[in-house]
Design an enzyme around this catalytic site. Structure first.
Site, PDB file in Angstrom:
ATOM      1  N   ASP A   1      18.087  34.309  -3.183  1.00 36.64           N
ATOM      2  CA  ASP A   1      18.685  33.465  -2.312  1.00 36.64           C
ATOM      3  C   ASP A   1      17.435  32.354  -2.466  1.00 36.64           C
ATOM      4  O   ASP A   1      16.468  32.621  -1.547  1.00 36.64           O
ATOM      5  CB  ASP A   1      18.942  33.914  -0.948  1.00 36.64           C
ATOM      6  CG  ASP A   1      19.384  32.861  -0.098  1.00 36.64           C
ATOM      7  OD1 ASP A   1      19.584  31.670  -0.482  1.00 36.64           O
ATOM      8  OD2 ASP A   1      20.115  33.321   1.222  1.00 36.64           O
TER       9      ASP A   1
ATOM     10  N   CYS B   1      21.943  24.672   0.666  1.00 45.51           N
ATOM     11  CA  CYS B   1      22.004  25.833  -0.020  1.00 45.51           C
ATOM     12  C   CYS B   1      22.791  25.744  -1.465  1.00 45.51           C
ATOM     13  O   CYS B   1      22.114  26.220  -2.483  1.00 45.51           O
ATOM     14  CB  CYS B   1      22.879  27.052   0.974  1.00 45.51           C
ATOM     15  SG  CYS B   1      24.650  26.847   0.967  1.00 45.51           S
TER      16      CYS B   1
ATOM     17  N   HIS C   1      27.716  29.738   2.745  1.00 46.57           N
ATOM     18  CA  HIS C   1      26.478  30.022   1.979  1.00 46.57           C
ATOM     19  C   HIS C   1      26.858  30.222   0.689  1.00 46.57           C
ATOM     20  O   HIS C   1      27.957  30.743   0.105  1.00 46.57           O
ATOM     21  CB  HIS C   1      25.560  30.894   2.750  1.00 46.57           C
ATOM     22  CG  HIS C   1      24.384  31.066   2.385  1.00 46.57           C
ATOM     23  ND1 HIS C   1      23.362  29.864   2.537  1.00 46.57           N
ATOM     24  CD2 HIS C   1      23.389  31.965   1.774  1.00 46.57           C
ATOM     25  CE1 HIS C   1      22.196  30.128   2.026  1.00 46.57           C
ATOM     26  NE2 HIS C   1      22.104  31.220   1.451  1.00 46.57           N
TER      27      HIS C   1
END
Length: 658
Positions: free
Chosen positions: A468, A408, A452
């Site tokens: 995202d 991520c 994250h």
């Protein structure tokens, strides 16, 4: 001085209590301290068995000097709680070498109780509470044993006495727990142990990490008052990183942070209240469900809507907040704010800058079209992995055009850089996403592998929007928990392999038990005032005084009655107990045994009242004489007497004369 010497039983109890009280500290103590404790226990055992003599004063002096130097070197001249506890453990170990008189034993046991209490500085779990209770019981048994004669040997009696001493304290402990007001601590300590770890940091630098090993340590637990948000809406924001130096993202300088306006939030969905129990992180920031609307007093909300404290979080904390999942955030930016969220180094990552210009030109300057095309490229060409390798210089270029694999942080950093290069304000947000739902206590459990990072992009007229990029590459990472995703994709994961259903169920039950302990015991302070109002009908001072005095008086009265009540002497011998029951049953006027009458004479006198049982009574009388006065008495006679007594008790009508 012989009366001041302690028994061998007392020495054994003390060694056992000292050994057990040091065990919880083994995970952080320097290696030489447990070695010293084991050596002292072994030496004391050899002295106890008479094989060694007590060490000379010069040996003890040398041990004290060496231990002091070891503490100074091990803790680097820092006088924190770890140093103080280590000093107590070392002193406890050295004191073992001179236990001879009662006074020495008392000192050792008092220090043992103090070291037992320090275990809660490092671990507050329910299992630690049970373990320390065991240590306290054994220490009380040791305290009882040192009051015995030096030749006493009664291990079981010491343990029973310790339990009898502890039981009356339980009601008073409950009164104190429920009714005594919680006071803020007079001091604050910082514990630098493994319990204060976090999966997040104040910076994000994906190019410097070749492989990410996921930790299963608990980050926080959350309970919702209403509907639980779905997995793809469980974004927990912690930090906003808006400064990029060419390799790492970080928070801006304090002067820049203070110049930013508090961002205006317009809710577009109902508020969702929730409670969070966050583990110690050693950092001042907290987590909040995106986007936070209101928080409890004592918490601060920054201009970019993140929560933080005035001091680092060194202990588990419970707090309340509310959030909305649909919103409009800061629809207008000033020129200074826009310039800040477009900030990039003057040079570096030229290929990524050129890519941004191509995307901008190909989509006629439409920011949303640029975002869609960039995400589509991620979906077609990129791979999600926890072992991407190092990227070297110009890390964004190396990621986008060479490796094309990462997790991520890589996707977030590259997306924010490209958007800023395309003159689209963007910033990086770090926190946690997802979590595992526990159905037994109905709470969301978030661990460090749920850490994250995502992007917030500013669009004209719409304000800050969550973006995202991980969802374009690995959408299952967002729709499921991180644990399930890593297991399913054979990533490096601390649990190792797929989890069996019954193991998962057992783990969730265990987690639920721990959560209940933390919420209702360790964090009872936050609920005490409301519970007292419900119980007492109000919180006036006189109600609180009565609520404290009445149960306290009842507890002390009950304990006093229990200790001062007349106690029946319990007869342990089954034969004597059977004979006593026989005499209590035959209580008629002429059957009562006289004070000067022997058992044999009494049985012979009353045998004529019951002709059917006369032979058994006379036999019992003869056996009693033989048992008491004959030289050849044995266990066989006692067994026969017991059988006769039980037969008479079954056959005699009792309490009357025929």
């Amino acid at each position: 001085m012989k009366g001041q010497q302690i028994s061998r039983t007392a020495v054994v109890w003390q060694l056992l209590a000292v050994a057990l009280v040091v065990l919880p500290h083994l995970q952080w103590l320097p290696l030489w301290v447990p070695v010293l404790v084991v050596a002292s226990l072994g030496a004391r055992l050899m002295i106890h068995r008479g094989r060694w003599s007590f060490p000379h004063w010069s040996v003890k002096t040398a041990l004290v000097v060496a231990s002091s130097g070891g503490l100074i070197l091990s803790f680097n001249h820092q006088a924190g709680p770890e140093t103080m506890v280590a000093l107590l453990v070392v002193a406890l170990a050295l004191k073992l070498l001179e236990i001879y008189h009662r006074r020495d034993a008392l000192i050792v046991l008092f220090v043992t109780l103090f070291v037992a209490a320090t275990a809660f500085l490092f671990n507050e779990s329910v299992w630690m509470a049970g373990y320390i209770l065991l240590v306290v019981i054994l220490t009380l048994a040791a305290l009882n044993s040192i009051q015995q004669a030096s030749d006493a040997n009664r291990y079981r009696d010491n343990l029973k006495t310790a339990l009898h001493m502890l039981l009356p304290a339980i009601p008073f402990m409950l009164v104190l727990f429920f009714l005594f007001p919680r006071l803020e601590p007079f001091w604050s300590v910082t514990i630098d142990t493994a319990t204060a770890k976090t999966g997040l940091s104040d910076e994000l630098s994906p190019g410097d990490i070749s492989e990410l090993s996921q930790s299963s340590e608990l980050a926080f637990r959350a309970t919702f008052s209403g509907e639980v948000p779905p997995p793809d809406q469980r974004y927990w924001r912690a930090l906003v990183l808006s400064h990029f130096d060419g390799r790492r993202w970080s928070r801006p300088e304090p002067a820049v942070r203070h110049s930013l306006r508090a961002e205006k939030l317009t809710p577009l969905s109902p508020e969702q209240p929730y409670d969070v129990i966050m583990e110690a992180s050693g950092r001042p920031w907290l987590v909040a469900l995106d986007q936070p609307v209101a928080v409890e007093p004592g918490l601060r909300m920054s201009a970019v809507r993140t929560l933080h404290l005035d001091a680092p979080l060194e202990r588990r904390r419970q707090y309340q907040a509310s959030a909305v999942t649909r919103y409009r955030l800061q629809p207008l930016l000033t020129s200074a704010e826009r310039q800040h969220y477009l900030q990039l180094p003057a040079s570096g990552n030229p290929q990524s800058r050129a890519l941004a210009q191509r995307l901008l030109a190909a989509n006629n300057g439409d920011p949303q079209a640029v975002i869609r095309q960039l995400l589509a490229q991620f979906n077609r060409e990129f791979i999600y992995t926890l072992a991407p390798g190092r990227l070297g210089s110009d890390s964004v270029d190396r990621f986008l055009f060479d490796s094309q694999q990462g997790y991520c942080e890589h996707f977030t950093s590259a997306t924010a850089f490209v958007l800023r290069s395309a003159d689209i304000p963007a910033r990086v947000v770090t926190g946690y996403q997802g979590g595992e739902w526990n159905p037994y206590e109905r709470y969301l459990q978030v661990r460090q592998y749920d850490a994250h990072a995502w992007v917030e992009v500013w669009l004209d007229g719409e304000g800050w929007q969550r973006l995202d990029p991980t969802s374009a590459v690995a959408p299952e990472r967002i729709r499921t928990s991180a644990g399930e995703f890593f297991n399913a994709n054979n990533e490096r994961f601390s649990r190792g392999g797929l989890e069996l259903e019954w193991l998962r169920d057992m783990r969730q039950r265990y987690d639920a038990f721990n959560y209940a302990w933390q919420r209702w015991v360790l964090n009872y302070q936050g609920q005490q005032s409301d519970l007292l109002k419900d119980w007492l009908g109000g919180s006036e001072q006189w109600r609180l005084i009565l609520a404290w005095l009445l149960p306290t008086a009842a507890v002390f009265g009950g304990v006093a009655w229990w200790q001062l009540r007349p106690r029946r002497v319990r007869i342990k011998d089954p034969l004597e107990r059977a004979l006593l029951r026989l005499q209590q049953r035959l209580t008629g006027e002429n059957c009562r045994r006289q004070p000067a009458e022997s058992l044999s004479m009494w049985l012979q006198r009353i045998a004529g009242y019951w002709p059917e049982q006369q032979s058994q009574m006379l036999r019992l009388a003869w056996l009693d004489d033989q048992q008491r006065y004959a030289a050849g008495a044995d266990q066989t006679m006692r067994t026969e007497m017991l059988q006769l007594c039980r037969q008479l008790l079954r056959e005699l009508p009792g309490r009357r004369i025929p």
